[in-house]
Design an enzyme around this catalytic site. Structure first.
Site, PDB file in Angstrom:
ATOM      1  N   LYS A  49      -1.290  -4.411  -2.783  1.00 30.71           N
ATOM      2  CA  LYS A  49      -2.466  -3.850  -2.287  1.00 30.71           C
ATOM      3  C   LYS A  49      -2.490  -1.905  -2.874  1.00 30.71           C
ATOM      4  O   LYS A  49      -1.759  -1.328  -2.306  1.00 30.71           O
ATOM      5  CB  LYS A  49      -2.317  -3.481  -0.825  1.00 30.71           C
ATOM      6  CG  LYS A  49      -3.734  -3.069  -0.308  1.00 30.71           C
ATOM      7  CD  LYS A  49      -3.982  -2.837   1.063  1.00 30.71           C
ATOM      8  CE  LYS A  49      -5.304  -2.248   1.344  1.00 30.71           C
ATOM      9  NZ  LYS A  49      -5.297  -0.908   0.804  1.00 30.71           N
TER      10      LYS A  49
ATOM     11  N   SER B 288       0.879  -1.234   0.021  1.00 31.56           N
ATOM     12  CA  SER B 288      -0.050  -0.077  -0.038  1.00 31.56           C
ATOM     13  C   SER B 288       0.774   1.312  -0.075  1.00 31.56           C
ATOM     14  O   SER B 288       1.405   1.708  -0.957  1.00 31.56           O
ATOM     15  CB  SER B 288      -0.874  -0.108   1.259  1.00 31.56           C
ATOM     16  OG  SER B 288      -2.175   0.691   0.895  1.00 31.56           O
TER      17      SER B 288
ATOM     18  N   ASP C 229       9.709   5.161 -10.880  1.00 27.59           N
ATOM     19  CA  ASP C 229       9.167   5.734 -11.990  1.00 27.59           C
ATOM     20  C   ASP C 229      10.143   7.064 -12.456  1.00 27.59           C
ATOM     21  O   ASP C 229      10.195   7.483 -13.675  1.00 27.59           O
ATOM     22  CB  ASP C 229       7.321   6.219 -11.918  1.00 27.59           C
ATOM     23  CG  ASP C 229       6.592   4.707 -12.280  1.00 27.59           C
ATOM     24  OD1 ASP C 229       7.355   3.828 -12.504  1.00 27.59           O
ATOM     25  OD2 ASP C 229       5.361   5.099 -12.343  1.00 27.59           O
TER      26      ASP C 229
END
Length: 491
Positions: A339, A314, A325
Protein backbone atom coordinates in the site's frame (compact mmCIF):
# COMPACT_ATOMS: atom_id res chain seq x y z
CA UNK A 1 7.58 24.04 9.23
CA UNK A 2 5.22 22.91 11.98
CA UNK A 3 2.37 22.86 9.47
CA UNK A 4 4.15 20.10 7.55
CA UNK A 5 2.71 17.53 9.90
CA UNK A 6 -0.85 18.46 8.96
CA UNK A 7 -0.17 17.79 5.29
CA UNK A 8 0.53 14.09 5.74
CA UNK A 9 -2.17 11.84 4.31
CA UNK A 10 -3.99 8.84 5.66
CA UNK A 11 -1.94 5.69 5.53
CA UNK A 12 -4.08 3.04 7.23
CA UNK A 13 -4.62 -0.30 5.51
CA UNK A 14 -7.82 0.22 3.56
CA UNK A 15 -11.04 0.09 5.56
CA UNK A 16 -10.42 -1.30 9.00
CA UNK A 17 -12.91 -2.22 11.69
CA UNK A 18 -11.11 0.00 14.13
CA UNK A 19 -7.70 1.08 12.78
CA UNK A 20 -6.38 4.63 13.00
CA UNK A 21 -4.78 6.87 10.43
CA UNK A 22 -3.53 10.44 10.28
CA UNK A 23 -5.80 13.19 9.09
CA UNK A 24 -5.50 16.38 7.15
CA UNK A 25 -8.23 18.85 8.01
CA UNK A 26 -8.91 20.98 4.98
CA UNK A 27 -12.19 22.61 4.02
CA UNK A 28 -13.11 21.54 0.51
CA UNK A 29 -14.64 24.93 -0.27
CA UNK A 30 -11.28 26.62 0.17
CA UNK A 31 -9.78 24.69 -2.75
CA UNK A 32 -10.28 26.17 -6.23
CA UNK A 33 -11.84 23.96 -8.92
CA UNK A 34 -9.16 22.75 -11.33
CA UNK A 35 -11.56 21.82 -14.13
CA UNK A 36 -15.05 23.01 -15.17
CA UNK A 37 -18.01 20.93 -14.04
CA UNK A 38 -19.32 18.39 -16.61
CA UNK A 39 -22.76 19.95 -17.03
CA UNK A 40 -24.24 17.26 -19.27
CA UNK A 41 -23.34 14.46 -16.84
CA UNK A 42 -24.59 16.49 -13.88
CA UNK A 43 -27.85 17.03 -15.72
CA UNK A 44 -28.20 13.26 -16.05
CA UNK A 45 -27.56 12.89 -12.34
CA UNK A 46 -30.26 15.48 -11.67
CA UNK A 47 -32.66 13.65 -13.98
CA UNK A 48 -32.09 10.32 -12.19
CA UNK A 49 -32.56 12.06 -8.83
CA UNK A 50 -35.88 13.43 -10.09
CA UNK A 51 -37.02 10.06 -11.46
CA UNK A 52 -36.36 8.37 -8.13
CA UNK A 53 -38.28 11.08 -6.27
CA UNK A 54 -41.32 10.85 -8.58
CA UNK A 55 -41.40 7.25 -9.84
CA UNK A 56 -39.79 5.01 -7.24
CA UNK A 57 -42.16 2.67 -5.41
CA UNK A 58 -41.42 4.29 -2.03
CA UNK A 59 -40.43 7.75 -0.90
CA UNK A 60 -36.65 8.13 -0.53
CA UNK A 61 -35.03 10.77 1.66
CA UNK A 62 -33.18 13.48 -0.30
CA UNK A 63 -30.17 13.40 2.00
CA UNK A 64 -29.84 9.62 1.65
CA UNK A 65 -29.84 9.84 -2.14
CA UNK A 66 -27.16 12.53 -2.24
CA UNK A 67 -25.04 10.84 0.43
CA UNK A 68 -25.20 7.48 -1.35
CA UNK A 69 -24.30 9.14 -4.65
CA UNK A 70 -21.22 10.75 -3.07
CA UNK A 71 -20.27 7.50 -1.36
CA UNK A 72 -20.53 5.49 -4.57
CA UNK A 73 -18.59 8.06 -6.59
CA UNK A 74 -15.68 8.08 -4.14
CA UNK A 75 -15.69 4.30 -3.56
CA UNK A 76 -15.42 3.66 -7.31
CA UNK A 77 -11.93 5.22 -7.42
CA UNK A 78 -9.77 2.77 -5.45
CA UNK A 79 -10.06 0.57 -2.33
CA UNK A 80 -8.81 3.28 0.03
CA UNK A 81 -10.91 6.28 -1.00
CA UNK A 82 -14.14 6.58 0.96
CA UNK A 83 -16.84 9.01 2.04
CA UNK A 84 -17.11 9.36 5.82
CA UNK A 85 -20.49 10.23 7.27
CA UNK A 86 -20.89 11.76 10.71
CA UNK A 87 -20.44 8.50 12.62
CA UNK A 88 -17.52 7.22 10.51
CA UNK A 89 -15.74 10.58 10.70
CA UNK A 90 -16.08 10.66 14.49
CA UNK A 91 -14.76 7.11 14.77
CA UNK A 92 -11.76 7.89 12.58
CA UNK A 93 -10.79 10.86 14.71
CA UNK A 94 -11.06 8.70 17.83
CA UNK A 95 -9.00 5.85 16.39
CA UNK A 96 -6.10 8.21 15.69
CA UNK A 97 -5.39 7.88 19.39
CA UNK A 98 -5.38 4.09 19.15
CA UNK A 99 -8.73 3.32 20.74
CA UNK A 100 -12.07 2.25 19.32
CA UNK A 101 -15.06 0.03 20.06
CA UNK A 102 -15.35 -2.97 17.80
CA UNK A 103 -14.15 -6.50 17.27
CA UNK A 104 -10.63 -5.65 16.05
CA UNK A 105 -10.01 -6.81 12.49
CA UNK A 106 -8.44 -5.35 9.37
CA UNK A 107 -10.74 -6.04 6.42
CA UNK A 108 -11.11 -5.71 2.67
CA UNK A 109 -13.83 -6.61 0.15
CA UNK A 110 -13.82 -9.70 -2.05
CA UNK A 111 -16.63 -11.03 -4.27
CA UNK A 112 -19.22 -9.11 -2.29
CA UNK A 113 -18.02 -10.42 1.07
CA UNK A 114 -15.82 -8.90 3.74
CA UNK A 115 -12.42 -10.59 3.80
CA UNK A 116 -10.30 -10.59 6.94
CA UNK A 117 -6.84 -9.23 6.22
CA UNK A 118 -5.68 -9.71 9.78
CA UNK A 119 -7.03 -9.81 13.33
CA UNK A 120 -5.51 -7.13 15.55
CA UNK A 121 -3.33 -8.45 18.35
CA UNK A 122 -5.16 -9.07 21.66
CA UNK A 123 -8.50 -7.96 20.18
CA UNK A 124 -11.81 -9.87 20.65
CA UNK A 125 -11.48 -11.19 17.07
CA UNK A 126 -7.93 -12.37 17.74
CA UNK A 127 -8.98 -14.17 20.92
CA UNK A 128 -11.99 -15.72 19.17
CA UNK A 129 -9.75 -17.34 16.57
CA UNK A 130 -10.60 -15.20 13.53
CA UNK A 131 -7.97 -15.89 10.86
CA UNK A 132 -6.48 -13.99 7.96
CA UNK A 133 -8.30 -15.04 4.78
CA UNK A 134 -11.68 -15.70 6.48
CA UNK A 135 -14.67 -14.44 4.49
CA UNK A 136 -17.44 -12.90 6.62
CA UNK A 137 -20.73 -13.92 5.02
CA UNK A 138 -23.25 -12.98 7.73
CA UNK A 139 -23.47 -10.60 10.66
CA UNK A 140 -26.02 -11.60 13.30
CA UNK A 141 -27.34 -14.07 10.71
CA UNK A 142 -28.06 -11.27 8.24
CA UNK A 143 -26.40 -11.76 4.81
CA UNK A 144 -23.56 -9.35 4.19
CA UNK A 145 -23.52 -9.66 0.41
CA UNK A 146 -24.77 -6.46 -1.20
CA UNK A 147 -23.55 -4.21 1.60
CA UNK A 148 -20.75 -1.75 0.98
CA UNK A 149 -17.57 -2.29 2.97
CA UNK A 150 -18.31 0.88 4.94
CA UNK A 151 -21.82 -0.36 5.84
CA UNK A 152 -20.47 -3.75 6.88
CA UNK A 153 -17.92 -2.09 9.15
CA UNK A 154 -20.64 0.04 10.73
CA UNK A 155 -22.52 -3.14 11.62
CA UNK A 156 -19.42 -4.56 13.26
CA UNK A 157 -19.03 -1.45 15.37
CA UNK A 158 -21.26 -0.96 18.39
CA UNK A 159 -21.45 -0.32 22.08
CA UNK A 160 -18.91 -1.79 24.52
CA UNK A 161 -19.84 -5.28 25.77
CA UNK A 162 -22.49 -5.76 23.08
CA UNK A 163 -22.49 -9.09 21.22
CA UNK A 164 -22.27 -9.84 17.51
CA UNK A 165 -22.25 -13.22 15.78
CA UNK A 166 -20.08 -13.65 12.68
CA UNK A 167 -20.64 -16.38 10.10
CA UNK A 168 -17.42 -17.20 8.29
CA UNK A 169 -16.43 -19.10 5.19
CA UNK A 170 -12.99 -20.55 5.84
CA UNK A 171 -10.88 -22.43 3.33
CA UNK A 172 -10.43 -26.01 4.42
CA UNK A 173 -13.73 -26.05 6.36
CA UNK A 174 -16.74 -27.88 4.91
CA UNK A 175 -19.30 -25.95 6.95
CA UNK A 176 -19.72 -22.27 7.88
CA UNK A 177 -17.85 -21.25 11.02
CA UNK A 178 -20.04 -19.47 13.60
CA UNK A 179 -18.13 -17.13 15.92
CA UNK A 180 -19.85 -15.06 18.65
CA UNK A 181 -17.79 -12.03 19.69
CA UNK A 182 -18.29 -9.40 22.38
CA UNK A 183 -17.31 -5.89 21.27
CA UNK A 184 -14.80 -4.07 23.43
CA UNK A 185 -13.09 -0.73 23.61
CA UNK A 186 -9.77 -1.70 22.16
CA UNK A 187 -6.63 0.20 22.97
CA UNK A 188 -3.95 -0.84 20.58
CA UNK A 189 -0.58 -0.92 22.34
CA UNK A 190 1.53 0.69 19.67
CA UNK A 191 4.99 -0.07 21.07
CA UNK A 192 6.46 -3.03 22.93
CA UNK A 193 10.14 -3.50 23.76
CA UNK A 194 12.13 -6.13 25.64
CA UNK A 195 15.38 -8.09 25.67
CA UNK A 196 14.69 -11.45 24.03
CA UNK A 197 18.04 -12.76 25.27
CA UNK A 198 21.20 -11.13 26.62
CA UNK A 199 22.53 -8.62 24.10
CA UNK A 200 19.57 -8.72 21.73
CA UNK A 201 16.57 -6.37 21.88
CA UNK A 202 13.12 -6.63 20.29
CA UNK A 203 11.09 -3.53 19.41
CA UNK A 204 7.53 -4.20 18.27
CA UNK A 205 5.39 -1.53 16.59
CA UNK A 206 1.87 -2.85 16.06
CA UNK A 207 0.50 0.36 14.54
CA UNK A 208 1.74 3.91 13.99
CA UNK A 209 -0.23 6.25 16.25
CA UNK A 210 0.29 9.82 17.41
CA UNK A 211 2.12 8.70 20.61
CA UNK A 212 4.29 6.07 18.83
CA UNK A 213 7.53 8.06 18.53
CA UNK A 214 7.35 9.24 22.16
CA UNK A 215 6.55 5.72 23.38
CA UNK A 216 9.37 4.19 21.33
CA UNK A 217 11.94 6.75 22.54
CA UNK A 218 10.95 6.23 26.17
CA UNK A 219 10.95 2.42 26.05
CA UNK A 220 14.16 2.09 24.04
CA UNK A 221 15.98 4.57 26.28
CA UNK A 222 14.95 2.60 29.37
CA UNK A 223 15.96 -0.67 27.73
CA UNK A 224 19.34 0.73 26.69
CA UNK A 225 20.00 2.16 30.15
CA UNK A 226 19.61 -1.33 31.63
CA UNK A 227 21.41 -3.07 28.73
CA UNK A 228 24.05 -0.69 27.30
CA UNK A 229 25.79 -3.52 25.48
CA UNK A 230 23.02 -4.23 22.96
CA UNK A 231 24.56 -6.16 20.06
CA UNK A 232 21.49 -6.36 17.85
CA UNK A 233 18.02 -4.79 17.59
CA UNK A 234 15.04 -6.44 15.89
CA UNK A 235 12.39 -3.94 14.70
CA UNK A 236 9.20 -5.97 14.33
CA UNK A 237 6.71 -4.51 11.83
CA UNK A 238 4.84 -7.72 11.04
CA UNK A 239 1.07 -7.24 10.68
CA UNK A 240 1.53 -3.48 11.19
CA UNK A 241 -1.14 -2.01 8.87
CA UNK A 242 0.18 1.56 8.97
CA UNK A 243 -1.11 4.63 10.72
CA UNK A 244 0.20 8.18 10.97
CA UNK A 245 3.07 9.17 8.68
CA UNK A 246 4.87 11.34 11.27
CA UNK A 247 5.18 8.19 13.37
CA UNK A 248 6.85 6.34 10.50
CA UNK A 249 9.24 9.23 9.88
CA UNK A 250 10.13 9.48 13.57
CA UNK A 251 10.83 5.76 13.89
CA UNK A 252 13.02 5.88 10.78
CA UNK A 253 14.83 9.01 12.00
CA UNK A 254 15.72 7.27 15.27
CA UNK A 255 18.07 4.95 13.40
CA UNK A 256 19.16 6.97 10.34
CA UNK A 257 21.78 9.72 9.98
CA UNK A 258 20.66 13.26 10.69
CA UNK A 259 18.47 14.81 7.96
CA UNK A 260 18.30 11.58 5.94
CA UNK A 261 15.52 11.31 3.36
CA UNK A 262 12.78 9.00 4.66
CA UNK A 263 10.06 9.10 2.01
CA UNK A 264 8.76 11.22 -0.85
CA UNK A 265 5.32 11.62 -2.39
CA UNK A 266 4.06 12.54 -5.83
CA UNK A 267 0.55 13.39 -7.02
CA UNK A 268 -1.41 15.96 -9.03
CA UNK A 269 -1.45 18.76 -6.47
CA UNK A 270 1.72 20.83 -5.93
CA UNK A 271 1.64 20.13 -2.18
CA UNK A 272 1.56 16.38 -2.88
CA UNK A 273 5.04 16.57 -4.41
CA UNK A 274 7.07 16.45 -1.21
CA UNK A 275 10.22 14.99 0.28
CA UNK A 276 10.22 14.19 3.98
CA UNK A 277 13.39 14.07 6.05
CA UNK A 278 14.27 12.70 9.47
CA UNK A 279 13.90 16.08 11.13
CA UNK A 280 11.74 17.00 14.15
CA UNK A 281 9.45 19.24 12.10
CA UNK A 282 8.35 16.18 10.15
CA UNK A 283 7.59 13.90 13.10
CA UNK A 284 7.12 16.02 16.21
CA UNK A 285 4.69 18.74 17.24
CA UNK A 286 6.29 21.97 18.43
CA UNK A 287 4.56 21.80 21.80
CA UNK A 288 6.28 18.54 22.77
CA UNK A 289 9.75 19.19 21.36
CA UNK A 290 11.90 16.45 19.82
CA UNK A 291 11.12 13.06 21.44
CA UNK A 292 14.28 11.57 19.89
CA UNK A 293 16.64 14.16 21.43
CA UNK A 294 17.30 12.08 24.55
CA UNK A 295 17.63 8.70 22.84
CA UNK A 296 21.06 7.08 23.36
CA UNK A 297 23.41 7.88 20.47
CA UNK A 298 24.64 4.29 20.50
CA UNK A 299 21.35 3.07 19.04
CA UNK A 300 22.25 4.77 15.75
CA UNK A 301 24.93 2.13 15.19
CA UNK A 302 23.42 -1.02 16.67
CA UNK A 303 23.02 -3.71 13.95
CA UNK A 304 19.36 -4.06 12.95
CA UNK A 305 16.98 -6.55 11.40
CA UNK A 306 13.49 -5.43 10.39
CA UNK A 307 10.86 -8.18 10.36
CA UNK A 308 8.02 -7.74 7.85
CA UNK A 309 5.29 -9.86 6.28
CA UNK A 310 2.37 -9.46 3.90
CA UNK A 311 0.42 -7.73 6.68
CA UNK A 312 3.04 -4.95 6.91
CA UNK A 313 1.54 -2.02 5.04
CA UNK A 314 1.79 1.66 4.32
CA UNK A 315 3.59 3.45 7.18
CA UNK A 316 5.44 0.24 8.09
CA UNK A 317 6.52 -0.07 4.45
CA UNK A 318 7.83 3.50 4.57
CA UNK A 319 10.07 2.55 7.51
CA UNK A 320 11.25 -0.72 5.96
CA UNK A 321 11.95 0.99 2.62
CA UNK A 322 13.91 3.83 4.23
CA UNK A 323 16.08 1.56 6.37
CA UNK A 324 16.66 -0.74 3.39
CA UNK A 325 17.62 2.04 0.96
CA UNK A 326 20.03 3.60 3.45
CA UNK A 327 21.48 0.12 4.12
CA UNK A 328 20.82 0.63 7.81
CA UNK A 329 19.07 -2.69 8.39
CA UNK A 330 18.52 -6.13 6.91
CA UNK A 331 14.87 -6.60 5.94
CA UNK A 332 13.72 -10.14 6.75
CA UNK A 333 10.44 -12.00 6.30
CA UNK A 334 8.03 -11.99 3.35
CA UNK A 335 7.08 -9.39 0.77
CA UNK A 336 4.98 -6.60 2.28
CA UNK A 337 1.39 -5.63 1.43
CA UNK A 338 2.17 -2.92 -1.12
CA UNK A 339 0.00 0.00 0.00
CA UNK A 340 2.05 2.88 -1.32
CA UNK A 341 -0.67 5.50 -1.69
CA UNK A 342 -1.44 8.60 0.36
CA UNK A 343 -4.97 9.20 1.63
CA UNK A 344 -5.83 12.76 2.61
CA UNK A 345 -8.90 13.70 4.61
CA UNK A 346 -10.87 16.65 3.22
CA UNK A 347 -13.67 17.91 5.41
CA UNK A 348 -16.95 18.59 3.62
CA UNK A 349 -18.84 19.80 6.68
CA UNK A 350 -18.09 19.96 10.39
CA UNK A 351 -19.17 16.31 10.67
CA UNK A 352 -18.39 14.70 7.30
CA UNK A 353 -15.34 14.22 5.12
CA UNK A 354 -13.90 12.45 2.12
CA UNK A 355 -10.82 10.28 2.47
CA UNK A 356 -9.21 10.60 -0.95
CA UNK A 357 -6.10 9.05 -2.47
CA UNK A 358 -3.92 12.01 -3.44
CA UNK A 359 -0.38 10.70 -4.06
CA UNK A 360 1.97 7.72 -4.22
CA UNK A 361 4.81 6.96 -1.81
CA UNK A 362 8.41 6.46 -2.91
CA UNK A 363 11.40 5.15 -0.95
CA UNK A 364 14.56 7.33 -0.66
CA UNK A 365 15.94 5.66 -3.81
CA UNK A 366 12.77 6.47 -5.74
CA UNK A 367 11.15 3.03 -5.64
CA UNK A 368 7.35 3.04 -5.74
CA UNK A 369 5.79 1.03 -2.92
CA UNK A 370 2.33 0.87 -4.53
CA UNK A 371 1.09 -2.64 -5.42
CA UNK A 372 4.67 -3.85 -5.08
CA UNK A 373 5.66 -3.51 -1.46
CA UNK A 374 9.10 -4.04 0.01
CA UNK A 375 10.95 -7.20 -0.99
CA UNK A 376 13.02 -8.48 1.95
CA UNK A 377 16.78 -8.90 1.69
CA UNK A 378 16.26 -12.33 3.26
CA UNK A 379 13.02 -14.21 2.62
CA UNK A 380 12.10 -16.20 5.73
CA UNK A 381 8.80 -18.05 6.23
CA UNK A 382 6.50 -17.46 9.18
CA UNK A 383 7.22 -20.90 10.61
CA UNK A 384 9.78 -23.63 10.09
CA UNK A 385 7.13 -25.50 8.06
CA UNK A 386 6.27 -22.62 5.72
CA UNK A 387 4.20 -19.46 5.54
CA UNK A 388 1.20 -20.81 7.47
CA UNK A 389 -1.49 -18.19 8.11
CA UNK A 390 0.62 -15.49 6.49
CA UNK A 391 0.41 -17.35 3.18
CA UNK A 392 -3.35 -16.84 3.09
CA UNK A 393 -3.21 -13.05 3.09
CA UNK A 394 -4.27 -10.88 0.20
CA UNK A 395 -2.07 -7.98 -0.92
CA UNK A 396 -2.73 -4.60 -2.46
CA UNK A 397 -2.25 -6.05 -5.96
CA UNK A 398 -5.11 -8.49 -5.24
CA UNK A 399 -7.63 -5.73 -4.45
CA UNK A 400 -10.17 -4.73 -7.09
CA UNK A 401 -9.60 -1.23 -8.53
CA UNK A 402 -6.22 -0.94 -6.83
CA UNK A 403 -4.04 1.96 -7.89
CA UNK A 404 -1.41 0.63 -10.26
CA UNK A 405 2.32 0.99 -9.89
CA UNK A 406 3.42 3.50 -12.52
CA UNK A 407 6.70 1.66 -12.98
CA UNK A 408 4.73 -1.45 -13.91
CA UNK A 409 6.55 -3.42 -11.22
CA UNK A 410 3.70 -4.99 -9.26
CA UNK A 411 3.60 -7.99 -6.98
CA UNK A 412 1.94 -10.96 -8.74
CA UNK A 413 -1.68 -11.40 -7.71
CA UNK A 414 -3.24 -14.76 -6.93
CA UNK A 415 -3.67 -16.99 -9.99
CA UNK A 416 -6.07 -19.85 -10.62
CA UNK A 417 -3.22 -22.36 -10.77
CA UNK A 418 -2.28 -21.35 -7.21
CA UNK A 419 -5.56 -22.71 -5.81
CA UNK A 420 -3.98 -26.04 -4.87
CA UNK A 421 -1.25 -24.26 -2.91
CA UNK A 422 -3.83 -22.07 -1.15
CA UNK A 423 -5.81 -25.14 -0.13
CA UNK A 424 -2.63 -26.77 1.14
CA UNK A 425 -1.85 -23.70 3.23
CA UNK A 426 -5.42 -23.56 4.48
CA UNK A 427 -5.25 -27.19 5.59
CA UNK A 428 -1.92 -26.53 7.30
CA UNK A 429 -3.30 -23.47 9.07
CA UNK A 430 -6.65 -25.02 10.00
CA UNK A 431 -5.67 -25.78 13.57
CA UNK A 432 -2.69 -23.45 13.77
CA UNK A 433 -2.75 -20.64 16.27
CA UNK A 434 -1.51 -17.19 15.24
CA UNK A 435 2.18 -16.68 15.94
CA UNK A 436 2.87 -14.86 19.20
CA UNK A 437 5.29 -12.19 18.03
CA UNK A 438 8.21 -11.93 20.40
CA UNK A 439 7.41 -15.28 22.03
CA UNK A 440 9.64 -18.31 22.50
CA UNK A 441 8.17 -20.02 19.42
CA UNK A 442 8.59 -17.01 17.10
CA UNK A 443 10.51 -18.64 14.24
CA UNK A 444 11.29 -15.47 12.28
CA UNK A 445 12.57 -13.70 15.39
CA UNK A 446 14.84 -16.68 16.05
CA UNK A 447 16.22 -16.38 12.50
CA UNK A 448 16.91 -12.67 13.07
CA UNK A 449 18.92 -13.51 16.21
CA UNK A 450 20.77 -16.20 14.25
CA UNK A 451 21.70 -13.56 11.68
CA UNK A 452 23.18 -11.32 14.37
CA UNK A 453 25.21 -14.22 15.75
CA UNK A 454 26.50 -15.28 12.35
CA UNK A 455 24.61 -18.58 12.57
CA UNK A 456 22.77 -20.17 9.60
CA UNK A 457 19.42 -18.56 8.76
CA UNK A 458 16.74 -20.90 7.41
CA UNK A 459 15.55 -19.17 4.26
CA UNK A 460 12.18 -19.87 2.68
CA UNK A 461 11.97 -22.18 -0.30
CA UNK A 462 11.18 -19.11 -2.39
CA UNK A 463 14.50 -17.57 -1.36
CA UNK A 464 16.43 -20.73 -2.14
CA UNK A 465 14.80 -21.02 -5.57
CA UNK A 466 15.46 -17.36 -6.31
CA UNK A 467 19.12 -17.67 -5.30
CA UNK A 468 19.51 -20.90 -7.24
CA UNK A 469 18.15 -19.26 -10.40
CA UNK A 470 20.48 -16.29 -9.96
CA UNK A 471 23.42 -18.63 -9.40
CA UNK A 472 22.46 -20.68 -12.43
CA UNK A 473 22.40 -17.60 -14.64
CA UNK A 474 25.77 -16.47 -13.35
CA UNK A 475 27.28 -19.92 -13.82
CA UNK A 476 25.86 -20.22 -17.31
CA UNK A 477 27.58 -16.98 -18.21
CA UNK A 478 30.83 -18.27 -16.72
CA UNK A 479 30.29 -21.73 -18.25
CA UNK A 480 30.47 -23.26 -14.77
CA UNK A 481 28.07 -25.69 -13.01
CA UNK A 482 25.61 -24.00 -10.64
CA UNK A 483 25.69 -26.74 -8.00
CA UNK A 484 28.61 -25.22 -6.15
CA UNK A 485 26.65 -22.05 -5.36
CA UNK A 486 23.38 -23.69 -4.38
CA UNK A 487 24.60 -24.81 -0.96
CA UNK A 488 25.83 -21.31 -0.19
CA UNK A 489 22.40 -19.86 -0.97
CA UNK A 490 20.83 -22.09 1.67
CA UNK A 491 22.88 -20.77 4.53
Amino acid sequence: MGNKIKSFGLVGLGMVAGIAASMQFSAIAQKPMGTPLPLEELRQLSDVFGLIKTDYVEDVDDKKLVTDAISGMVASLDPHSVYLDKKAFKEMRETMLGKFVGIGIEVGMEDGYVKVVSPIEDSPAFKAGIKAGDLITRLDNEPIRGLSLDDAIKKMRGEPHSKIVLTLSRKGEDKPVIVPIVREEIRVQSVKAKMVEPGYAWLRIAQFQEPTVDDMARKLSALYAQNPGIKGLVLDLRNDPGGVVPGAIGVSAAFLPKDAVVVSTNGQLPDSKQTYYGRPEFYSSRSHGDPLAKMPAGLKNVPMVVLVNSGSASASEIVAGALQDHKRAIIMGSQTFGKGSVQTLRQLTADTAVKLTTARYYTPNGRSIQARGIVPDMLVDETADGEGLNGLRLREADLARHLHNKDGDEAPSAKVDELEEELRLAALAKNQKPVEFGGKDDFQLAQAINHFKGLPVKLSKTEVVRDFEAAAKADKADDKPAAGKTEKSKK
